[in-house]
Design a protein around this motif. Structure first.
Motif, PDB file in Angstrom:
ATOM      1  N   ALA A 248     -30.266  28.556  -9.094  1.00  0.00           N
ATOM      2  CA  ALA A 248     -30.405  29.416  -7.846  1.00  0.00           C
ATOM      3  C   ALA A 248     -29.581  30.760  -8.305  1.00  0.00           C
ATOM      4  O   ALA A 248     -29.938  32.009  -7.951  1.00  0.00           O
ATOM      5  CB  ALA A 248     -29.935  28.822  -6.596  1.00  0.00           C
TER       6      ALA A 248
ATOM      7  N   ILE B 236     -32.744  32.366   0.149  1.00  0.00           N
ATOM      8  CA  ILE B 236     -32.542  31.507  -0.983  1.00  0.00           C
ATOM      9  C   ILE B 236     -32.055  30.135  -0.550  1.00  0.00           C
ATOM     10  O   ILE B 236     -31.298  30.067   0.160  1.00  0.00           O
ATOM     11  CB  ILE B 236     -31.293  32.141  -1.701  1.00  0.00           C
TER      12      ILE B 236
ATOM     13  N   PRO C  43     -30.644  27.086  -2.443  1.00  0.00           N
ATOM     14  CA  PRO C  43     -30.205  26.415  -3.550  1.00  0.00           C
ATOM     15  C   PRO C  43     -30.747  24.943  -3.499  1.00  0.00           C
ATOM     16  O   PRO C  43     -30.303  24.127  -2.788  1.00  0.00           O
ATOM     17  CB  PRO C  43     -28.465  26.325  -3.512  1.00  0.00           C
TER      18      PRO C  43
ATOM     19  N   PHE D 163     -37.951  30.528   1.564  1.00  0.00           N
ATOM     20  CA  PHE D 163     -37.661  30.312   0.359  1.00  0.00           C
ATOM     21  C   PHE D 163     -38.769  30.326  -0.995  1.00  0.00           C
ATOM     22  O   PHE D 163     -39.791  30.142  -0.587  1.00  0.00           O
ATOM     23  CB  PHE D 163     -36.372  29.090   0.324  1.00  0.00           C
TER      24      PHE D 163
ATOM     25  N   CYS E 111     -30.869  34.790  -8.430  1.00  0.00           N
ATOM     26  CA  CYS E 111     -30.345  35.765  -7.597  1.00  0.00           C
ATOM     27  C   CYS E 111     -30.025  37.082  -8.523  1.00  0.00           C
ATOM     28  O   CYS E 111     -29.970  38.161  -8.292  1.00  0.00           O
ATOM     29  CB  CYS E 111     -29.029  35.269  -6.788  1.00  0.00           C
TER      30      CYS E 111
ATOM     31  N   PHE F  31     -39.005  30.406  -5.693  1.00  0.00           N
ATOM     32  CA  PHE F  31     -38.374  30.066  -6.736  1.00  0.00           C
ATOM     33  C   PHE F  31     -38.644  30.872  -8.047  1.00  0.00           C
ATOM     34  O   PHE F  31     -38.454  30.552  -9.195  1.00  0.00           O
ATOM     35  CB  PHE F  31     -38.503  28.529  -7.126  1.00  0.00           C
TER      36      PHE F  31
END
Length: 314
Positions: A268, A222, A224, A195, A272, A197
């Protein structure tokens, strides 16, 4: 500077000019990661999450594997149940840690016999946190060797790990890319990133990978975030950077779980959407065995649940 096609520029303009998630085409494909449950209650929660997400028609779902094979039986049972009861392709994580080549072959053949055709092949973390990885004397040295070994056993589809912000143990970013290329050269089907950010971190990584001769699929992973403290621990293990603004964003929400969920989904989903505007159409979600956030983000990306698959998963 990242090179983008005209169609991607048009999509970027649309993302700026129109409501962020208005009428997306629903052309994204997704996959989901779960971990094997330890208790009957966790089993119930896991299966509820699977039933919620299966109607989104994921490409596959994967089940993690504990350090040193500590969840081997639970991983196998969970993967086998998903494969037999949902109709969704199930992938099993498999690591090199504390296992000989003979043991790994037995595990892989058991998966194949259970109808599992997809392995997520990882070097794995040492059983004792803070210690260095040491190959089993009769085992595989690293993930690339494991991929080659699995391919010799059966024609598995194989996913491997990639690190947009460089693996913490890597000598350099270049050596980390060399390692990723070795995994593709050994027969990996795709890489799934740890992951991150920042969309820029993913795009820059893909550019560097392409420059290093890697042309395989690199799917963004990803996560969240609803628990920053927990995420900070995960990030320390995989070399991901948590931006200061994210810490600040979750301040004051400890006693407001519903608000925390909304904030987590918003941040998140926005990332995306920015990945989507850059041409990304494949997403892999680390669910932590919860469906709500991943389901909401997929819905915002234009995916819609198929009711017939809900009945199949029930």
């Amino acid at each position: 500077m990242r090179t983008v096609s005209l169609s991607k520029l048009e999509e970027a303009r649309r993302a700026l000019d129109a409501p962020l998630f208005a009428d997306l085409a629903g052309d994204a494909s997704v996959s989901f990661e779960f971990f094997p449950p330890k208790t009957a209650k966790m089993e119930e929660s896991l299966w509820a999450a699977i039933q919620t997400l299966v109607p989104l028609s994921p490409r596959f779902v994967s089940v993690t594997y504990g350090a040193g094979g500590s969840t081997r039986e639970r991983t196998h049972a969970t993967v086998a149940r998903i494969a037999s009861e949902t109709g969704v392709a199930a992938a099993a994580h498999l690591t090199c840690v504390d296992a000989s080549k003979v043991e790994i072959e037995e595990i892989a053949r058991a998966y194949w016999d259970a109808g599992v055709r997809h392995i997520v092949a990882l070097r794995g973390d040492p059983p004792v946190a803070g210690t260095k990885f040491a190959p089993h004397p009769e085992g595989y040295r690293n993930a690339a060797d494991l991929v080659a070994g699995l391919k010799a056993i059966a024609p598995f589809e194989i996913s491997v790990a990639a690190y947009p912000e460089t693996h913490p143990e890597a000598v350099s970013a270049a050596s980390d890319l060399d390692n990723l290329k070795a995994k593709f050269d050994a027969g990996a089907t795709r890489a799934i990133t740890q992951f991150f950010f920042s969309p820029e971190a993913y795009f820059r990584f893909c550019d560097r990978a392409a420059a290093a001769g890697i042309d395989g699929e690199i799917v963004p992973g990803i996560l969240p975030v609803s628990n920053v403290a927990q995420t900070r621990k995960f990030a320390a293990m995989c070399g991901a950077e948590i931006p200061a603004w994210m810490d600040r964003l979750f301040e004051g929400l400890d006693d407001h779980p519903a608000a925390r969920q909304l904030v987590a989904a918003t941040t998140a989903a926005e990332m995306c959407r920015r990945l989507y505007a850059g041409g990304v159409r494949q997403f892999h979600f680390y669910t932590l065995n919860r469906a709500e956030l991943s389901f909401a983000i997929c819905h915002l990306l234009g995916l819609r649940a198929d009711a017939s698959k809900l009945e199949q998963a029930a």
